[in-house]
Structure formats: C-alpha cells, structure tokens
Motif scaffolding. Structure first.
Motif, mmCIF file in Angstrom:
data_model
loop_
_atom_site.group_PDB
_atom_site.id
_atom_site.type_symbol
_atom_site.label_atom_id
_atom_site.label_comp_id
_atom_site.label_asym_id
_atom_site.label_seq_id
_atom_site.Cartn_x
_atom_site.Cartn_y
_atom_site.Cartn_z
ATOM 1 N N GLN A 128 -2.734 33.411 41.467
ATOM 2 C CA GLN A 128 -2.869 33.042 42.524
ATOM 3 C C GLN A 128 -3.332 34.117 43.861
ATOM 4 N N LEU A 129 -3.995 34.785 44.817
ATOM 5 C CA LEU A 129 -3.496 35.270 45.412
ATOM 6 C C LEU A 129 -3.800 34.651 46.513
ATOM 7 N N PHE A 130 -2.812 35.284 47.455
ATOM 8 C CA PHE A 130 -3.282 34.325 49.031
ATOM 9 C C PHE A 130 -3.853 35.967 50.280
ATOM 10 N N PRO A 131 -3.826 35.573 51.686
ATOM 11 C CA PRO A 131 -4.056 36.899 52.356
ATOM 12 C C PRO A 131 -3.411 37.305 51.849
ATOM 13 N N LEU A 132 -3.129 38.439 52.784
ATOM 14 C CA LEU A 132 -2.211 39.548 53.099
ATOM 15 C C LEU A 132 -0.710 39.000 53.093
ATOM 16 N N SER A 133 0.607 38.933 52.677
ATOM 17 C CA SER A 133 1.685 38.928 52.671
ATOM 18 C C SER A 133 2.582 39.725 53.524
ATOM 19 N N PHE A 134 3.436 39.107 54.629
ATOM 20 C CA PHE A 134 4.688 39.789 54.610
ATOM 21 C C PHE A 134 5.184 40.874 54.049
ATOM 22 N N ALA A 135 5.315 40.561 52.873
ATOM 23 C CA ALA A 135 5.805 41.446 52.155
ATOM 24 C C ALA A 135 5.400 42.722 51.617
ATOM 25 N N GLU A 136 3.765 42.719 51.552
ATOM 26 C CA GLU A 136 2.882 43.628 51.093
ATOM 27 C C GLU A 136 2.543 44.496 51.993
ATOM 28 N N SER A 295 4.811 29.582 55.388
ATOM 29 C CA SER A 295 2.767 29.841 54.884
ATOM 30 C C SER A 295 4.229 31.079 53.862
ATOM 31 N N GLU A 296 4.910 32.390 54.429
ATOM 32 C CA GLU A 296 4.912 33.003 53.964
ATOM 33 C C GLU A 296 5.870 32.619 52.413
ATOM 34 N N ARG A 297 6.825 32.273 52.688
ATOM 35 C CA ARG A 297 7.753 31.735 51.662
ATOM 36 C C ARG A 297 6.861 31.194 50.825
ATOM 37 N N ASN A 355 26.051 17.600 49.377
ATOM 38 C CA ASN A 355 27.341 18.460 48.977
ATOM 39 C C ASN A 355 26.046 20.275 49.695
ATOM 40 N N VAL A 356 26.124 20.327 50.637
ATOM 41 C CA VAL A 356 25.279 21.161 51.618
ATOM 42 C C VAL A 356 26.325 21.634 52.867
ATOM 43 N N ASP A 357 26.894 22.849 52.210
ATOM 44 C CA ASP A 357 28.381 23.227 53.295
ATOM 45 C C ASP A 357 27.424 23.569 54.479
ATOM 46 N N ASN A 358 25.880 24.829 54.579
ATOM 47 C CA ASN A 358 25.834 25.289 56.033
ATOM 48 C C ASN A 358 24.061 25.363 55.541
ATOM 49 N N ILE A 359 23.774 25.577 57.223
ATOM 50 C CA ILE A 359 22.059 25.587 57.184
ATOM 51 C C ILE A 359 22.192 27.292 57.640
ATOM 52 N N ASN A 360 21.045 27.613 56.845
ATOM 53 C CA ASN A 360 20.565 29.062 57.114
ATOM 54 C C ASN A 360 19.046 29.077 58.500
ATOM 55 N N ILE A 361 19.719 29.822 59.487
ATOM 56 C CA ILE A 361 18.920 30.304 60.346
ATOM 57 C C ILE A 361 18.041 31.330 60.445
ATOM 58 N N ILE A 362 16.374 30.589 60.152
ATOM 59 C CA ILE A 362 16.067 32.394 60.075
ATOM 60 C C ILE A 362 15.048 32.813 61.030
ATOM 61 N N ASN A 363 15.137 33.944 62.417
ATOM 62 C CA ASN A 363 14.766 33.836 63.132
ATOM 63 C C ASN A 363 14.322 35.290 63.150
ATOM 64 N N PRO A 364 13.582 35.959 63.639
ATOM 65 C CA PRO A 364 12.797 37.088 63.440
ATOM 66 C C PRO A 364 14.056 38.570 63.411
ATOM 67 N N GLU A 365 15.046 38.425 63.473
ATOM 68 C CA GLU A 365 15.643 39.647 63.619
ATOM 69 C C GLU A 365 16.265 39.279 61.712
ATOM 70 N N ASN A 366 16.029 38.191 61.004
ATOM 71 C CA ASN A 366 16.837 38.688 59.825
ATOM 72 C C ASN A 366 15.142 38.088 58.834
ATOM 73 N N GLU A 368 13.466 39.492 56.930
ATOM 74 C CA GLU A 368 12.936 40.218 56.085
ATOM 75 C C GLU A 368 14.168 39.296 54.518
ATOM 76 N N ASP A 369 15.764 38.761 55.027
ATOM 77 C CA ASP A 369 16.190 37.864 54.439
ATOM 78 C C ASP A 369 15.026 36.969 52.708
ATOM 79 N N PHE A 370 14.585 35.896 54.234
ATOM 80 C CA PHE A 370 13.920 35.288 53.757
ATOM 81 C C PHE A 370 12.681 35.641 52.982
ATOM 82 N N LEU A 371 11.857 36.719 53.177
ATOM 83 C CA LEU A 371 10.615 36.391 53.089
ATOM 84 C C LEU A 371 10.898 38.202 51.849
#
Length: 372
Positions: A128-136, A295-297, A355-366, A368-371
């Motif tokens: 599957q080909l998507f529109p361009l991605s953040f990673a690309e 969508s990027e994820r 059994n989930v210990d924490n919640i991950n916050i995704i913002n413009p600063e981080n 890249e850790d998610f994408l």
C-alpha cells in the motif's frame, strides 16, 4: 527526488515469480514510483482507465497476451481495477508468461482485492502506498527542517503534488477533494446524488477525532444509516478515510461499539471544509494534531510491517485515552498533546484492569519517537 519507503521492498520482489500489486489512493505517487523503478528497463505500460486497454483484456488469451507483450520483461498495468475479470487476466499472465514480471496498481482495495484474491492466491505480493509520510520527508530533508514545517503539514498534508508545488497547495487539494479522489466510488456504485457523498465527507471532517454515529450522520446527509455505513466502507477501501474502534474487555462502563474516523491526509480534510487558515489561528488544532499523528502512525506501522491492534478508549462517564496499541499481548497507551506543557494521568481503572503502567504523551517535541 523524494525516495519512497516501498521502493526497496518492491525491488527485492522483482522477478521472483509473483505479481506485485501496489494499492493506494489516486495521486499518491504510485505511477511516479514505478517510473523511478522501471524507466531504465524494457517495460510495457498499460493504463486501465483507457477503454482500448479494457477492450484488449476483455477476451484475452495467453497467446494474444504474449503477442501484445512481445519481448518486454516487465508489464505494468495502472488502475487495473478498471479491467473486467482482471484477476483471471493477470493469472493468465503469471501462469503462462513466466518470464514477464507483472505489476498492477489500483486506487480501490474494494474492487481490486475482491477481483484478485481468489485468482491470485499465492501468486502476488501486495503493498500500500500512502501520501508522503513524515518519515519519508525526514529522510529527504532532515528532522529539523521537517519539524519546522509541521504547522504547514497540519494544514496542507502530504500529497506529493502538494509537497512539491509550494504556493499552489489550495488549488491542488480542492481539485482532489471536489471529486477526483473518490471518483471510483461514484462510477462503481452508480451513486446518483454525489452531493450527499460530499456532505458525508464534510460531516466526517468536522467530526475528526470525535465519536461518530451512523444514525446522526444519516440525519445530516439525509441517508439511512446502512447507506452511510456502506459509503464509509467504500471511502475506506479507496484510502480516503480509516476508522478506529473502541477498546473494551473488562470494565462494565466502557463504550463497546463506538468508532472514530480519521482522514489519511490533513490537507484533504481541510479542503473538504474549505478551511486553510494557519494552524496557530485554528480552533480545531487538537483535531488536526490527532488526525495527523494517528494517520502518520498508520503509515509507520504499515511500512515497517509492524502488526498491532489499534483502538481508542472511553467510558460512559467520559474518561478517555486517545490511542492504544496492543502487540504480543502488551498494551501501550498514548495521548496526543499539541501543547507541550500539558500532562496526562493514566486512568486508575484502566491501569489496574489492563496492567498498563504509564501513558505516553506525544507532542511536537518528541514526535520522532512515535513516527520514526
């Protein structure tokens, strides 16, 4: 030239005895990618949108196909879903012309997969080909530059023509959103009132990141709920939107059948509601950020071949988690915050039940850790 993630994967599958099927919405760059791969090779191109090509394949035999293909070692069929009985026609080529690498593209998973799955079982690789991605784009111009452009991407998205034609973003997106992106639905389903499809798309755009109800959408569009669900399925199969279901296993007050709907591209979403105001001035910044990140994820998971289940979580008393992923029995929870100072606390009932210990916050600063 922006290098696509799927390029190396397709290269590895060439002349391995199977067809290569490349799916994706119109204008995501499928043909451009194949030109990059095969312009220096002896490839024969057919366009399934053309009536003479459709006629050529209508009563084709392996002998006639050999005559058409001649000594070409690669056959590329664009928009193959337009060809009648395309699965059987492609099977003829694979089974009888074993020296020919067959490649087919399609802008509708609904049409092409239905026609190919049985005839081409075990005979194809599918991408599957998507529109361009953040990673690309990060690979193309670096992380710092792409993060600087985030406010622009949140408004105009990642369609290739949009990215490479700065200054003409609104014109290109309006042309796509007006009909071209979903013209296959109008043709195949014989929809007599395309204005209702547009109203549905606009309603979905305004409800991005919110739970949707087919009954409420039907009232807005003056369609019955079953027709709304059918149209949404078709929009999913033509890669315009995708849905996220609600997670529910243990707690009595969890919402069990809710769904959210997102667009594969922020630019299309904004074009549908004719709002290209700057990100900083928008009241829907949270919805834009959530749609972009999810969508990027989806692109990241698909391209990396990471197999996971994805949901959102909400209870009847409005406790909510933006996004969950489950892989190998482990659940991770995420919240998407455009404001980097905002914090989130994991709901205790969810934490204890799953059994989930924490919640991950995704913002413009981080991001890249998610994408990446």
């Amino acid at each position: 030239m922006i290098k696509r993630i799927t390029e190396e994967k397709i290269k590895a599958d060439i002349h391995q005895g199977k067809a290569i099927i490349l799916l994706g919405a119109r204008q995501t760059g499928k043909t451009t990618l194949l030109h990059q791969l095969f312009d220096n090779e002896d490839a024969l191109w057919f366009n399934g949108d053309e009536t003479d090509v459709q006629e050529l394949f209508r009563n084709a035999t392996s002998t006639r196909l050999r005559a058409y293909i001649g000594n070409h070692k690669t056959l590329i069929i664009d928009e193959a879903q337009q060809i009648e009985n395309v699965g059987l026609r492609l099977k003829l080529i694979i089974d009888n012309l074993k020296d020919v690498q067959l490649i087919a593209t399609g802008s509708s998973a609904f049409e092409l997969r239905n026609r190919l799955n049985e005839p081409l079982t075990g005979r194809k690789w599918e991408y599957q080909l998507f529109p361009l991605s953040f990673a690309e784009m990060v690979a193309h111009q670096g992380l710092l530059q792409e993060k600087r452009l985030l406010p622009h991407r949140l408004i105009y998205g990642y369609y290739p023509d949009v990215v490479v034609n700065q200054g003409n973003e609104q014109k290109i997106l309006k042309q796509l959103a007006d009909s071209y992106l979903y013209k296959d639905i109008l043709k195949w389903e014989g929809i007599q009132k395309p204005d209702k499809l547009l109203v549905l798309l606009q309603a979905l755009a305004f409800q991005t990141g919110s739970q949707v109800s087919f009954s409420e959408l039907g009232q807005i569009c003056r369609l019955d709920p079953k027709t709304v669900e059918k149209y949404i399925l078709l929009l999913e199969k033509t890669f315009v939107i995708f849905r996220l279901g609600s997670f529910s296993r243990n707690l009595r007050n969890e919402l069990k059948f809710s769904k959210k709907i997102y667009f594969y591209d922020n630019g299309i979403r904004n074009a549908l509601i004719s709002n290209f105001n700057t990100f900083e001035s928008r009241e829907d910044r949270g919805a834009l950020w959530e749609n972009f990140i999810i969508s990027e994820r989806m692109k990241k998971l698909n391209y990396s071949e990471i197999y996971t289940n994805s949901w959102f979580w909400r209870t009847k008393d409005q406790c909510e988690i933006d996004y969950l992923e489950e892989q190998n029995g482990k659940i991770k929870a995420y919240e998407f915050k455009i404001n980097q100072k905002k914090k989130s606390r994991l709901n205790n009932s969810f934490k204890n039940s799953y059994n989930v210990d924490n919640i991950n916050i995704i913002n413009p600063e981080n991001i890249e850790d998610f994408l990446l």
